[in-house]
Design a protein around this motif. Structure first.
Motif, PDB file in Angstrom:
ATOM      1  N   LEU A 183      -4.450  -3.866   0.596  1.00  0.00           N
ATOM      2  CA  LEU A 183      -4.781  -4.722  -0.536  1.00  0.00           C
ATOM      3  C   LEU A 183      -6.289  -4.832  -0.747  1.00  0.00           C
ATOM      4  CD1 LEU A 183      -2.208  -7.613   0.078  1.00  0.00           C
ATOM      5  CD2 LEU A 183      -1.938  -5.606  -1.388  1.00  0.00           C
ATOM      6  N   ARG A 184      -7.041  -3.878  -0.220  1.00  0.00           N
ATOM      7  CA  ARG A 184      -8.499  -3.945  -0.304  1.00  0.00           C
ATOM      8  C   ARG A 184      -8.974  -4.000  -1.750  1.00  0.00           C
ATOM      9  NH1 ARG A 184      -9.434   0.188   2.305  1.00  0.00           N
ATOM     10  NH2 ARG A 184      -9.677  -0.755   4.377  1.00  0.00           N
ATOM     11  N   GLU A 185      -8.374  -3.180  -2.599  1.00  0.00           N
ATOM     12  CA  GLU A 185      -8.790  -3.171  -4.004  1.00  0.00           C
ATOM     13  C   GLU A 185      -8.492  -4.509  -4.670  1.00  0.00           C
ATOM     14  OE1 GLU A 185      -8.559  -0.155  -7.867  1.00  0.00           O
ATOM     15  OE2 GLU A 185      -7.077   0.031  -6.257  1.00  0.00           O
ATOM     16  N   LEU A 186      -7.364  -5.122  -4.309  1.00  0.00           N
ATOM     17  CA  LEU A 186      -7.020  -6.439  -4.829  1.00  0.00           C
ATOM     18  C   LEU A 186      -8.017  -7.484  -4.321  1.00  0.00           C
ATOM     19  CD1 LEU A 186      -5.308  -8.547  -6.222  1.00  0.00           C
ATOM     20  CD2 LEU A 186      -3.654  -8.391  -4.346  1.00  0.00           C
ATOM     21  N   LYS A 187      -8.389  -7.380  -3.036  1.00  0.00           N
ATOM     22  CA  LYS A 187      -9.381  -8.298  -2.466  1.00  0.00           C
ATOM     23  C   LYS A 187     -10.700  -8.212  -3.227  1.00  0.00           C
ATOM     24  CE  LYS A 187     -11.814  -9.333   1.871  1.00  0.00           C
ATOM     25  NZ  LYS A 187     -11.995  -8.922   3.286  1.00  0.00           N
ATOM     26  N   ASP A 188     -11.117  -6.994  -3.562  1.00  0.00           N
ATOM     27  CA  ASP A 188     -12.355  -6.810  -4.329  1.00  0.00           C
ATOM     28  C   ASP A 188     -12.243  -7.453  -5.704  1.00  0.00           C
ATOM     29  OD1 ASP A 188     -13.384  -5.403  -2.203  1.00  0.00           O
ATOM     30  OD2 ASP A 188     -12.967  -3.420  -3.062  1.00  0.00           O
TER      31      ASP A 188
END
Length: 283
Positions: free
Chosen positions: A179-184
Protein backbone atom coordinates in the motif's frame (compact mmCIF):
# COMPACT_ATOMS: atom_id res chain seq x y z
CA UNK A 1 -28.42 21.98 13.21
CA UNK A 2 -24.85 22.45 11.96
CA UNK A 3 -23.37 25.56 10.41
CA UNK A 4 -23.24 23.87 6.99
CA UNK A 5 -26.98 23.08 7.18
CA UNK A 6 -27.73 26.72 7.99
CA UNK A 7 -25.64 27.91 5.05
CA UNK A 8 -27.41 25.50 2.67
CA UNK A 9 -30.85 26.58 3.91
CA UNK A 10 -29.94 30.26 3.58
CA UNK A 11 -28.66 29.68 0.04
CA UNK A 12 -31.81 27.79 -0.97
CA UNK A 13 -34.03 30.49 0.55
CA UNK A 14 -32.15 33.15 -1.38
CA UNK A 15 -32.37 31.14 -4.58
CA UNK A 16 -36.14 30.68 -4.26
CA UNK A 17 -36.61 34.39 -3.55
CA UNK A 18 -34.66 35.22 -6.68
CA UNK A 19 -36.58 32.62 -8.67
CA UNK A 20 -40.10 33.79 -7.85
CA UNK A 21 -40.30 36.83 -10.19
CA UNK A 22 -38.46 34.94 -12.95
CA UNK A 23 -40.85 32.02 -12.62
CA UNK A 24 -43.86 34.34 -12.78
CA UNK A 25 -42.41 35.95 -15.91
CA UNK A 26 -41.81 32.57 -17.55
CA UNK A 27 -45.30 31.31 -16.69
CA UNK A 28 -46.90 34.45 -18.13
CA UNK A 29 -45.42 33.55 -21.51
CA UNK A 30 -47.62 30.45 -21.41
CA UNK A 31 -50.65 32.43 -20.24
CA UNK A 32 -50.76 30.76 -16.82
CA UNK A 33 -49.94 31.76 -13.24
CA UNK A 34 -49.01 28.40 -11.69
CA UNK A 35 -46.80 25.47 -12.82
CA UNK A 36 -49.63 23.00 -12.16
CA UNK A 37 -51.53 24.61 -15.03
CA UNK A 38 -48.90 23.28 -17.43
CA UNK A 39 -48.14 19.77 -18.63
CA UNK A 40 -45.60 18.11 -16.27
CA UNK A 41 -42.85 18.07 -18.90
CA UNK A 42 -43.33 21.74 -19.75
CA UNK A 43 -43.52 22.76 -16.08
CA UNK A 44 -40.32 20.89 -15.33
CA UNK A 45 -38.49 22.56 -18.22
CA UNK A 46 -39.66 26.02 -17.09
CA UNK A 47 -38.51 25.38 -13.51
CA UNK A 48 -35.15 24.03 -14.67
CA UNK A 49 -34.49 27.04 -16.93
CA UNK A 50 -35.40 29.47 -14.13
CA UNK A 51 -33.17 27.78 -11.54
CA UNK A 52 -30.22 27.66 -13.95
CA UNK A 53 -30.67 31.37 -14.66
CA UNK A 54 -30.80 32.14 -10.94
CA UNK A 55 -27.66 30.12 -10.31
CA UNK A 56 -25.75 31.72 -13.18
CA UNK A 57 -26.71 35.28 -12.18
CA UNK A 58 -26.42 35.01 -8.40
CA UNK A 59 -24.08 32.13 -7.55
CA UNK A 60 -20.92 32.56 -9.67
CA UNK A 61 -19.28 29.46 -8.16
CA UNK A 62 -22.28 27.20 -8.83
CA UNK A 63 -21.61 23.97 -10.69
CA UNK A 64 -24.07 24.67 -13.48
CA UNK A 65 -23.35 21.44 -15.32
CA UNK A 66 -24.08 19.40 -12.18
CA UNK A 67 -27.15 21.49 -11.38
CA UNK A 68 -28.58 21.15 -14.89
CA UNK A 69 -27.96 17.40 -14.96
CA UNK A 70 -29.42 16.93 -11.48
CA UNK A 71 -32.56 18.97 -12.13
CA UNK A 72 -33.22 16.98 -15.31
CA UNK A 73 -32.64 13.68 -13.50
CA UNK A 74 -35.02 14.42 -10.64
CA UNK A 75 -37.76 15.14 -13.16
CA UNK A 76 -37.13 11.91 -15.05
CA UNK A 77 -39.63 9.13 -14.26
CA UNK A 78 -37.01 6.39 -14.61
CA UNK A 79 -34.77 8.09 -12.04
CA UNK A 80 -37.57 8.65 -9.55
CA UNK A 81 -38.75 5.05 -9.78
CA UNK A 82 -35.24 3.61 -9.50
CA UNK A 83 -34.35 5.85 -6.55
CA UNK A 84 -37.49 4.92 -4.62
CA UNK A 85 -36.83 1.22 -5.18
CA UNK A 86 -33.23 1.50 -4.00
CA UNK A 87 -34.23 3.52 -0.93
CA UNK A 88 -36.69 0.77 -0.03
CA UNK A 89 -33.84 -1.76 -0.04
CA UNK A 90 -31.01 -2.18 2.43
CA UNK A 91 -27.82 -1.62 0.43
CA UNK A 92 -25.60 -2.46 3.40
CA UNK A 93 -24.08 -5.94 3.22
CA UNK A 94 -21.53 -8.01 5.10
CA UNK A 95 -19.19 -7.54 2.13
CA UNK A 96 -17.60 -4.08 2.18
CA UNK A 97 -16.41 -4.64 -1.39
CA UNK A 98 -19.79 -5.65 -2.82
CA UNK A 99 -20.52 -4.26 -6.28
CA UNK A 100 -23.49 -2.24 -7.47
CA UNK A 101 -25.70 -4.35 -9.71
CA UNK A 102 -28.64 -3.90 -12.06
CA UNK A 103 -30.67 -1.30 -13.90
CA UNK A 104 -31.94 0.70 -10.91
CA UNK A 105 -28.44 1.26 -9.54
CA UNK A 106 -27.18 2.23 -12.98
CA UNK A 107 -29.99 4.73 -13.57
CA UNK A 108 -29.50 6.42 -10.20
CA UNK A 109 -25.73 6.71 -10.65
CA UNK A 110 -26.18 8.07 -14.18
CA UNK A 111 -28.75 10.54 -12.87
CA UNK A 112 -26.20 11.77 -10.35
CA UNK A 113 -23.70 12.23 -13.18
CA UNK A 114 -21.47 9.15 -13.17
CA UNK A 115 -20.86 7.61 -16.59
CA UNK A 116 -21.73 3.93 -16.27
CA UNK A 117 -22.19 0.82 -18.40
CA UNK A 118 -22.85 -2.89 -17.83
CA UNK A 119 -19.83 -4.81 -16.55
CA UNK A 120 -19.73 -8.55 -17.24
CA UNK A 121 -20.07 -10.79 -14.17
CA UNK A 122 -18.22 -13.74 -15.74
CA UNK A 123 -15.37 -12.07 -17.59
CA UNK A 124 -14.15 -8.76 -16.13
CA UNK A 125 -14.90 -6.37 -18.98
CA UNK A 126 -17.14 -3.45 -19.85
CA UNK A 127 -19.98 -4.32 -22.22
CA UNK A 128 -20.93 -0.92 -23.64
CA UNK A 129 -19.79 2.68 -23.82
CA UNK A 130 -20.29 4.38 -20.43
CA UNK A 131 -22.84 7.21 -20.37
CA UNK A 132 -24.77 9.32 -17.87
CA UNK A 133 -27.82 9.82 -20.08
CA UNK A 134 -30.64 8.13 -18.16
CA UNK A 135 -32.54 6.93 -21.22
CA UNK A 136 -29.43 5.44 -22.84
CA UNK A 137 -28.34 3.77 -19.59
CA UNK A 138 -31.82 2.39 -18.98
CA UNK A 139 -31.93 0.95 -22.48
CA UNK A 140 -28.45 -0.58 -22.20
CA UNK A 141 -29.13 -2.22 -18.83
CA UNK A 142 -32.40 -3.62 -20.15
CA UNK A 143 -30.18 -5.91 -22.24
CA UNK A 144 -27.94 -6.91 -19.32
CA UNK A 145 -30.31 -6.81 -16.37
CA UNK A 146 -28.05 -8.48 -13.81
CA UNK A 147 -24.72 -7.01 -14.88
CA UNK A 148 -22.52 -5.10 -12.49
CA UNK A 149 -22.60 -1.32 -12.89
CA UNK A 150 -19.21 -0.47 -14.38
CA UNK A 151 -17.34 2.83 -14.48
CA UNK A 152 -13.81 4.06 -15.20
CA UNK A 153 -11.78 5.15 -12.16
CA UNK A 154 -9.32 6.56 -14.71
CA UNK A 155 -11.87 9.15 -15.87
CA UNK A 156 -13.43 10.31 -12.60
CA UNK A 157 -12.00 13.33 -10.73
CA UNK A 158 -11.65 11.38 -7.49
CA UNK A 159 -10.42 8.11 -6.00
CA UNK A 160 -12.41 5.69 -3.82
CA UNK A 161 -10.64 4.18 -0.81
CA UNK A 162 -12.58 1.26 0.70
CA UNK A 163 -12.05 -0.96 3.70
CA UNK A 164 -13.96 -3.57 5.64
CA UNK A 165 -12.24 -2.49 8.89
CA UNK A 166 -11.82 1.21 9.56
CA UNK A 167 -10.15 0.40 12.89
CA UNK A 168 -7.13 -1.30 11.28
CA UNK A 169 -6.96 0.70 8.04
CA UNK A 170 -4.55 3.33 9.40
CA UNK A 171 -2.01 0.70 10.47
CA UNK A 172 -2.39 -1.22 7.23
CA UNK A 173 -1.66 1.84 5.13
CA UNK A 174 1.30 2.83 7.30
CA UNK A 175 2.96 -0.59 7.44
CA UNK A 176 2.08 -2.68 4.39
CA UNK A 177 4.53 -2.32 1.46
CA UNK A 178 1.74 -3.25 -0.96
CA UNK A 179 0.00 0.00 0.00
CA UNK A 180 3.02 2.29 -0.37
CA UNK A 181 1.46 4.24 -3.23
CA UNK A 182 -1.72 4.69 -1.19
CA UNK A 183 0.38 5.86 1.79
CA UNK A 184 2.02 8.48 -0.44
CA UNK A 185 -1.41 9.65 -1.62
CA UNK A 186 -2.68 9.98 1.95
CA UNK A 187 0.44 11.95 2.95
CA UNK A 188 0.26 14.24 -0.07
CA UNK A 189 -3.39 15.15 0.47
CA UNK A 190 -3.03 15.57 4.23
CA UNK A 191 -5.91 13.14 4.67
CA UNK A 192 -6.76 12.54 8.33
CA UNK A 193 -7.66 8.86 8.44
CA UNK A 194 -10.43 7.93 10.90
CA UNK A 195 -8.95 7.06 14.29
CA UNK A 196 -11.95 5.70 16.18
CA UNK A 197 -12.62 4.08 18.49
CA UNK A 198 -14.50 1.78 16.13
CA UNK A 199 -15.95 -1.70 16.47
CA UNK A 200 -14.12 -4.46 14.65
CA UNK A 201 -14.73 -4.63 10.91
CA UNK A 202 -16.75 -1.46 10.55
CA UNK A 203 -16.94 -0.59 6.85
CA UNK A 204 -15.95 2.74 5.37
CA UNK A 205 -15.29 4.62 2.15
CA UNK A 206 -13.12 7.68 1.69
CA UNK A 207 -13.28 9.88 -1.40
CA UNK A 208 -10.06 11.65 -2.35
CA UNK A 209 -9.85 14.35 -5.05
CA UNK A 210 -7.61 13.68 -8.03
CA UNK A 211 -4.92 16.27 -8.71
CA UNK A 212 -3.62 17.37 -12.08
CA UNK A 213 -0.84 15.10 -13.27
CA UNK A 214 -1.69 12.23 -10.91
CA UNK A 215 -0.68 8.70 -11.89
CA UNK A 216 -2.05 6.65 -8.99
CA UNK A 217 -2.89 2.98 -9.64
CA UNK A 218 -5.70 0.77 -8.44
CA UNK A 219 -4.54 -1.25 -5.41
CA UNK A 220 -6.22 -4.05 -3.52
CA UNK A 221 -4.89 -5.72 -0.39
CA UNK A 222 -6.90 -8.86 0.38
CA UNK A 223 -5.76 -9.53 3.93
CA UNK A 224 -6.48 -13.08 5.17
CA UNK A 225 -5.60 -12.16 8.79
CA UNK A 226 -8.78 -12.61 10.86
CA UNK A 227 -7.85 -9.60 12.99
CA UNK A 228 -7.11 -7.12 10.19
CA UNK A 229 -9.21 -5.75 7.40
CA UNK A 230 -8.67 -5.50 3.66
CA UNK A 231 -8.10 -2.24 1.80
CA UNK A 232 -8.82 -1.23 -1.79
CA UNK A 233 -8.09 1.93 -3.74
CA UNK A 234 -10.04 2.47 -6.96
CA UNK A 235 -7.74 4.64 -9.08
CA UNK A 236 -6.06 5.07 -12.46
CA UNK A 237 -5.48 7.82 -14.98
CA UNK A 238 -5.98 8.68 -18.64
CA UNK A 239 -3.32 9.92 -21.01
CA UNK A 240 -3.85 10.67 -24.70
CA UNK A 241 -7.10 8.71 -24.63
CA UNK A 242 -5.51 5.64 -23.05
CA UNK A 243 -6.64 4.44 -19.61
CA UNK A 244 -3.75 3.41 -17.37
CA UNK A 245 -3.26 2.13 -13.82
CA UNK A 246 -6.50 0.15 -13.55
CA UNK A 247 -7.39 -3.42 -14.55
CA UNK A 248 -9.89 -4.53 -17.18
CA UNK A 249 -8.78 -1.86 -19.69
CA UNK A 250 -9.52 0.83 -17.11
CA UNK A 251 -12.93 -0.28 -15.83
CA UNK A 252 -14.25 -1.57 -12.49
CA UNK A 253 -17.67 -2.21 -10.97
CA UNK A 254 -18.94 0.67 -8.83
CA UNK A 255 -18.62 -0.18 -5.11
CA UNK A 256 -21.98 -0.62 -3.43
CA UNK A 257 -20.67 1.52 -0.57
CA UNK A 258 -20.41 4.48 -2.97
CA UNK A 259 -23.97 4.01 -4.24
CA UNK A 260 -25.26 3.78 -0.67
CA UNK A 261 -23.37 6.94 0.33
CA UNK A 262 -24.62 8.87 -2.71
CA UNK A 263 -28.24 8.00 -1.93
CA UNK A 264 -27.96 8.86 1.78
CA UNK A 265 -25.84 12.01 1.28
CA UNK A 266 -26.79 13.97 -1.86
CA UNK A 267 -23.65 16.13 -1.47
CA UNK A 268 -21.70 13.05 -2.62
CA UNK A 269 -23.23 13.55 -6.06
CA UNK A 270 -21.18 16.73 -6.49
CA UNK A 271 -18.03 14.61 -6.19
CA UNK A 272 -18.91 13.05 -9.50
CA UNK A 273 -18.42 16.47 -11.10
CA UNK A 274 -15.80 18.45 -9.16
CA UNK A 275 -14.73 17.19 -5.72
CA UNK A 276 -13.20 19.43 -3.07
CA UNK A 277 -11.36 18.05 -0.06
CA UNK A 278 -11.42 14.43 1.16
CA UNK A 279 -14.72 12.99 2.39
CA UNK A 280 -15.15 10.11 4.83
CA UNK A 281 -18.31 7.97 5.02
CA UNK A 282 -18.62 5.24 7.65
CA UNK A 283 -21.10 2.40 7.12
Amino acid sequence: MGQLDEIVIAAMTRAMQKAEPLLAEALSQYGVTSPDQLLPGVAGKVFQDVMLRVAAENFPNAQLDALKHGLAAFQHPLFETALLRLKAQSLSTSDAFAMATGRDAAIVLAGLGLRVAPFDRKTPRILAEPDNDIDKVGETFAKWKTAYVGYSPCDTPFYMLLTDCVRTMRTQIADRPELRELKDLVTRTGLALPSGPFPAFKHGIILIPRELGDSVSTIFLNNPNPNDGSVGLYAGWSINGSREGAPNSGFLPVPLQFLDAAIKEPEIALWIWRPTGPRVVLN
